[in-house]
Design a protein around this motif. Structure first.
Motif, mmCIF file in Angstrom:
data_model
loop_
_atom_site.group_PDB
_atom_site.id
_atom_site.type_symbol
_atom_site.label_atom_id
_atom_site.label_comp_id
_atom_site.label_asym_id
_atom_site.label_seq_id
_atom_site.Cartn_x
_atom_site.Cartn_y
_atom_site.Cartn_z
ATOM 1 N N VAL A 73 -26.881 -0.069 -83.106
ATOM 2 C CA VAL A 73 -25.608 0.730 -82.613
ATOM 3 C C VAL A 73 -26.194 1.987 -82.572
ATOM 4 O O VAL A 73 -26.747 2.491 -83.634
ATOM 5 N N VAL A 74 -26.066 2.455 -81.437
ATOM 6 C CA VAL A 74 -26.473 4.166 -81.172
ATOM 7 C C VAL A 74 -25.355 5.003 -80.849
ATOM 8 O O VAL A 74 -24.725 4.408 -79.887
ATOM 9 N N THR A 75 -25.195 5.813 -81.632
ATOM 10 C CA THR A 75 -24.017 6.906 -81.222
ATOM 11 C C THR A 75 -24.836 7.676 -80.080
ATOM 12 O O THR A 75 -25.700 8.360 -80.149
ATOM 13 N N ASN A 76 -23.876 8.196 -79.074
ATOM 14 C CA ASN A 76 -24.215 9.011 -77.761
ATOM 15 C C ASN A 76 -23.246 10.340 -77.979
ATOM 16 O O ASN A 76 -22.462 10.207 -77.353
ATOM 17 N N THR A 77 -23.737 11.393 -78.806
ATOM 18 C CA THR A 77 -23.099 12.404 -78.627
ATOM 19 C C THR A 77 -22.364 12.994 -77.436
ATOM 20 O O THR A 77 -21.351 13.616 -77.227
ATOM 21 N N GLY A 78 -23.366 13.016 -76.486
ATOM 22 C CA GLY A 78 -22.999 13.609 -75.173
ATOM 23 C C GLY A 78 -22.250 12.883 -74.404
ATOM 24 O O GLY A 78 -21.220 13.515 -73.546
ATOM 25 N N ASP A 79 -21.947 11.872 -74.610
ATOM 26 C CA ASP A 79 -21.064 10.795 -73.721
ATOM 27 C C ASP A 79 -19.880 10.300 -74.491
ATOM 28 O O ASP A 79 -19.078 9.632 -73.774
ATOM 29 N N ASN A 80 -19.702 10.651 -75.638
ATOM 30 C CA ASN A 80 -18.548 10.213 -76.465
ATOM 31 C C ASN A 80 -18.414 8.683 -76.424
ATOM 32 O O ASN A 80 -17.430 8.065 -76.396
ATOM 33 N N ASN A 81 -19.305 8.046 -76.745
ATOM 34 C CA ASN A 81 -19.295 6.551 -76.763
ATOM 35 C C ASN A 81 -20.681 6.302 -77.605
ATOM 36 O O ASN A 81 -21.536 6.920 -78.150
ATOM 37 N N VAL A 82 -20.770 4.845 -77.957
ATOM 38 C CA VAL A 82 -21.828 4.132 -78.625
ATOM 39 C C VAL A 82 -22.418 3.258 -77.539
ATOM 40 O O VAL A 82 -21.606 2.413 -77.054
ATOM 41 N N SER A 83 -23.611 3.018 -77.939
ATOM 42 C CA SER A 83 -24.251 1.627 -77.280
ATOM 43 C C SER A 83 -24.633 0.633 -78.083
ATOM 44 O O SER A 83 -25.127 1.007 -79.330
ATOM 45 N N VAL A 84 -24.423 -0.703 -77.697
ATOM 46 C CA VAL A 84 -24.569 -1.770 -78.804
ATOM 47 C C VAL A 84 -25.690 -2.283 -77.887
ATOM 48 O O VAL A 84 -25.586 -2.968 -76.825
ATOM 49 N N ILE A 85 -26.815 -2.489 -78.869
ATOM 50 C CA ILE A 85 -27.977 -3.140 -78.160
ATOM 51 C C ILE A 85 -28.310 -4.384 -78.784
ATOM 52 O O ILE A 85 -28.289 -4.517 -80.155
ATOM 53 N N ASP A 86 -28.492 -5.289 -77.894
ATOM 54 C CA ASP A 86 -28.774 -6.793 -78.520
ATOM 55 C C ASP A 86 -30.064 -6.804 -79.077
ATOM 56 O O ASP A 86 -31.124 -6.556 -78.161
ATOM 57 N N MET A 87 -30.499 -7.323 -80.104
ATOM 58 C CA MET A 87 -31.961 -7.154 -80.800
ATOM 59 C C MET A 87 -32.511 -8.401 -80.334
ATOM 60 O O MET A 87 -33.834 -8.568 -80.550
ATOM 61 N N LYS A 88 -32.283 -9.404 -79.597
ATOM 62 C CA LYS A 88 -33.011 -10.443 -79.002
ATOM 63 C C LYS A 88 -33.516 -9.968 -77.671
ATOM 64 O O LYS A 88 -34.661 -10.313 -77.227
ATOM 65 N N THR A 89 -32.646 -9.144 -76.802
ATOM 66 C CA THR A 89 -33.142 -8.921 -75.694
ATOM 67 C C THR A 89 -33.523 -7.526 -75.366
ATOM 68 O O THR A 89 -34.098 -7.259 -74.448
ATOM 69 N N TYR A 90 -33.191 -6.502 -76.437
ATOM 70 C CA TYR A 90 -33.185 -5.225 -76.190
ATOM 71 C C TYR A 90 -32.544 -4.445 -75.156
ATOM 72 O O TYR A 90 -33.103 -3.547 -74.512
ATOM 73 N N GLU A 91 -31.258 -5.137 -74.691
ATOM 74 C CA GLU A 91 -30.697 -4.724 -73.695
ATOM 75 C C GLU A 91 -29.290 -4.149 -74.234
ATOM 76 O O GLU A 91 -28.660 -4.700 -75.328
ATOM 77 N N VAL A 92 -28.621 -3.149 -73.713
ATOM 78 C CA VAL A 92 -27.363 -2.672 -74.172
ATOM 79 C C VAL A 92 -26.349 -3.680 -73.331
ATOM 80 O O VAL A 92 -26.259 -3.860 -72.157
ATOM 81 N N VAL A 93 -25.694 -4.381 -74.294
ATOM 82 C CA VAL A 93 -24.694 -5.368 -74.055
ATOM 83 C C VAL A 93 -23.119 -4.824 -74.037
ATOM 84 O O VAL A 93 -22.446 -5.528 -73.451
ATOM 85 N N GLN A 94 -22.989 -3.536 -74.513
ATOM 86 C CA GLN A 94 -21.619 -3.018 -74.390
ATOM 87 C C GLN A 94 -21.744 -1.494 -74.701
ATOM 88 O O GLN A 94 -22.752 -0.942 -75.606
ATOM 89 N N THR A 95 -20.860 -0.887 -73.946
ATOM 90 C CA THR A 95 -20.697 0.604 -74.324
ATOM 91 C C THR A 95 -19.286 1.156 -74.766
ATOM 92 O O THR A 95 -18.589 0.572 -73.989
ATOM 93 N N ILE A 96 -19.101 1.435 -75.904
ATOM 94 C CA ILE A 96 -17.667 1.603 -76.596
ATOM 95 C C ILE A 96 -17.299 3.056 -76.545
ATOM 96 O O ILE A 96 -18.179 3.821 -77.065
#
Length: 333
Positions: free
Chosen positions: A126-149
């Motif tokens: 899970v990565v916090t994006n300070t500039g966008d006011n959201n977090v990116s959830v990265i699937d560790m099998k595919t290394y793809e962002v599967v959700q932005t919250i």
């Protein structure tokens, strides 16, 4: 990326800690407290975290000098927000092999990525994006962002519950911690904690949440069930907090600002809700972590380019390690 000081000794000594620096990562031998290697990276590495299986490190990279003086109160935390709107093409999360230091994958997410944390089951980062006011959830099998919250304003430091279900996000530009359900992939509520929360911690049982309150020079200790908040005064301009593995103490790095740096670590007894020790370290104490056996604390001193190693039993610094420029985040195997 380029590597220096490769040594076959690494195969026989797998215990290392890593610091996030401007221009790369320092890799330090935890037995000798000597810099073993460095990974050169374009930009500023704002945060670094080891995966639960100790096989990889995740980092966040921002452009230029972004983020390193971003916890000095209202003016500085607004600087975080201002930074977020540009330079995003050079800002990303990246994953490296913790043994070989080789790049595994780079992942583009949101603007001004701040902190990265793995779930204990290693399913997500899970990565916090300070500039966008959201977090990116990265699937560790595919290394793809599967959700932005979506989160609160200025998401920064975070920790995830031991059961991998809940992420607690400190929202620097307001007075809340966002509670993110990683099963439903949404923010379920915000907990009001106090002024300019920078980072969080959560006990193994999930009952006690902590958050550094940068503008209040305090640590908020929160009963998760009731959301009741108690505040304990710590040092000037607290940045990161880390709860040791037995949940007995929370360790707070007090950064201050570049113009008026602080140089202390505060040891807080979580059951007694009180400070039991204040330890002098280097200038601009920022990142902090404890060894898994709870014998040592490691803290990055941003304005001295060093790491202080604290003996937990003695409550004193036993050695100081020179690392890369402006060391920020820190993690240990």
């Amino acid at each position: 990326m380029s590597l220096t000081n490769q040594n076959p000794k690494e195969a026989n000594n797998p215990a290392f800690y890593f610091t996030a620096n401007e221009g790369g990562i320092s890799k330090i031998d935890a037995l000798t407290n000597k810099v073993f290697d460095s990974i050169k990276i374009e930009g500023t590495v704002h945060n670094v975290q080891i995966s639960p299986d100790n096989k990889m490190i995740g980092i966040t990279i921002v452009s230029g000098h972004g983020g390193h003086d971003g916890h000095g109160g209202h003016g500085a935390h607004e600087g975080h927000e201002a930074h977020g709107g540009h330079g995003a093409k050079n800002e990303k999360a990246a994953f490296y092999d913790a043994k070989t230091n080789e790049l595994i994958k780079e992942v583009n997410g949101g603007a001004h990525p701040a902190h990265i944390v793995f779930t204990e089951d290693n399913q997500y980062a899970v990565v916090t994006n300070t500039g966008d006011n959201n977090v990116s959830v990265i699937d560790m099998k595919t290394y793809e962002v599967v959700q932005t919250i979506s989160t609160g304003n200025g998401p920064h430091g975070l920790r995830i519950s031991a059961d991998s279900k809940i992420a607690y996000i400190a929202n620097m530009n307001e007075n809340t911690v966002s509670v993110i359900d990683l099963g439903e992939m949404k923010e379920t509520k915000k907990i009001i904690v106090g002024d300019v929360p920078v980072t969080t911690g959560i006990t193994k049982d999930g009952k006690t949440l902590v958050a550094t309150l940068n503008s209040e020079n305090s640590l908020a200790i929160v009963d998760v069930a009731s959301e009741k908040v108690e505040k304990v005064k710590v040092g000037k301009g607290p940045a990161q907090v880390y709860i040791q593995s037995d949940d007995k103490y929370a360790w707070v790095a007090n950064q201050g600002t570049s113009d008026n740096p602080s140089n202390s670590v505060t040891k807080v007894d979580l059951e007694a809700r009180k400070v039991v020790a204040t330890i002098e370290v280097g200038n601009g104490a920022h990142g902090i972590v404890t060894s898994k056996d709870n014998k040592f604390v490691y803290v990055t001193n941003m304005y001295d380019n060093t790491v202080s190693v604290i003996d937990i039993e003695k409550n004193e610094v036993i050695t100081t390690v020179n690392v890369g420029e402006n060391p920020n985040g820190i993690t240990i195997q």
